[in-house]
Design an enzyme around this catalytic site. Structure first.
Site, PDB file in Angstrom:
ATOM      1  N   ASP A  44       0.845  -1.202   0.000  1.00  0.00           N
ATOM      2  CA  ASP A  44       0.000   0.000   0.000  1.00  0.00           C
ATOM      3  C   ASP A  44       0.883   1.256   0.000  1.00  0.00           C
ATOM      4  OD1 ASP A  44       0.898  -0.193   2.589  1.00  0.00           O
ATOM      5  OD2 ASP A  44      -1.041   0.109   3.541  1.00  0.00           O
ATOM      6  N   ASP A  83      -1.290  -6.029  -0.488  1.00  0.00           N
ATOM      7  CA  ASP A  83      -1.561  -5.387   0.804  1.00  0.00           C
ATOM      8  C   ASP A  83      -3.040  -5.061   0.930  1.00  0.00           C
ATOM      9  OD1 ASP A  83       0.176  -4.913   2.879  1.00  0.00           O
ATOM     10  OD2 ASP A  83       1.086  -3.139   1.967  1.00  0.00           O
ATOM     11  N   GLU A 181       8.831  -4.141  10.709  1.00  0.00           N
ATOM     12  CA  GLU A 181       9.336  -2.872  10.162  1.00  0.00           C
ATOM     13  C   GLU A 181       9.876  -1.960  11.270  1.00  0.00           C
ATOM     14  OE1 GLU A 181       6.652  -1.023   7.413  1.00  0.00           O
ATOM     15  OE2 GLU A 181       7.840   0.827   7.290  1.00  0.00           O
TER      16      GLU A 181
END
Ligand code: KIV
Length: 264
Positions: A44, A83, A181
């Site tokens: 995304d 995503d 992340e």
């Protein structure tokens, strides 16, 4: 050989690192298709790289489905993960599964979603419905407004315990892999060591089971984007600008087109 959700797990068992890159369009997908890269995330982050938004809150299922369709046509030899966009999986089960259906029918072979809390039943339902699910923890960009910006996560002990706990919950719910992340490397290593499923890092250090980078970032499209975790393998901004300038010069000085590029 093309990866899938099962061979993803084999990679971890065989201690082979997994390379993942984002991609959003047919042209780049064709190049990635011919490369050695293991798999593609139609992230995304298309909201940023393709549509110029400041964050990923602004992309919807309709737009994502066009990106997924283009990439899956361009990269038939790669495992393509799509995503689920912001809020598309936080509504009723029917609404959530409609988004899942749209992206799978557009060509995704697995779907990624952000966070654990509130998603676990849906993940299990998706897996039981034939949809491999990738989790995403640490910095979850769709929560940028609750996180107060795109910041490193898991610096404090309490947050580290929560991220590890959420990772285990995602594994239990049926995820075949998770993206981690922007977390400290020590935490990422602990999570990769404790999970059976592959942990794909971005800004999570070297001791995970694979790495993902945004295609435009690793190619150096944006000169001003320089996060610590990023290695730029090319200077696309500079190189492409000089090519565009060369084209402009040749048009304006009438060096292009010549007879060679013209029809008799
Ligand atoms: O959308 C995206 O590009 C991502 C990666 C940063 C993992 O989720």
């Amino acid at each position: 050989m093309k990866l899938n959700a099962l061979t993803f797990l084999d990679k971890k068992k065989q201690k082979q690192k997994i390379s993942m890159i984002t991609c959003y369009d047919f042209s780049f997908a064709q190049i990635v298709n011919g490369s050695d890269i293991d798999c593609i995330l139609v992230g995304d982050s298309a909201a940023n790289t393709m549509h110029g938004f400041a964050n990923t809150v602004h992309i919807d299922t309709q737009l994502m489905s066009h990106h997924v369709a283009a990439v899956s046509k361009g990269a038939p030899n790669k495992f393509v993960i799509g995503d689920l966009p912001f809020l598309s999986y936080r509504k009723s089960l029917t609404a959530n599964m409609n988004c899942v259906e749209t992206l799978m029918k557009a060509g995704a072979e697995a779907l990624k979603l952000e966070g654990a809390l509130g998603n676990l039943n849906l993940i299990t339902h998706m897996v039981h419905s034939g949809v491999p699910v990738m989790g995403h923890l640490g910095l979850t960009p769709q929560s940028v407004h609750t996180l107060g910006g795109h910041k490193v996560q898991g610096r404090e002990k309490q947050a580290q315990t929560a991220i590890l706990d959420h990772a285990k919950k995602l594994e239990e719910a049926g995820c075949f892999s998770i993206v981690l992340e922007c977390v400290p490397s020590m935490l990422a290593k602990k999570i990769a060591d404790e999970l059976h499923i592959p942990v794909i890092g971005i800004g999570a250090g070297p001791d995970v089971d694979g790495q993902v980078l945004v295609l435009q970032d690793l190619l150096g499209f944006n000169d001003n984007f320089k996060p610590k975790f990023l290695k730029k393998y090319f200077s696309a901004h500079q190189v492409f600008k000089s090519v565009f300038n060369e084209y402009h010069k040749e048009v304006t000085t009438q060096m292009f087109p010549t007879a060679k590029e013209s029809y008799e």
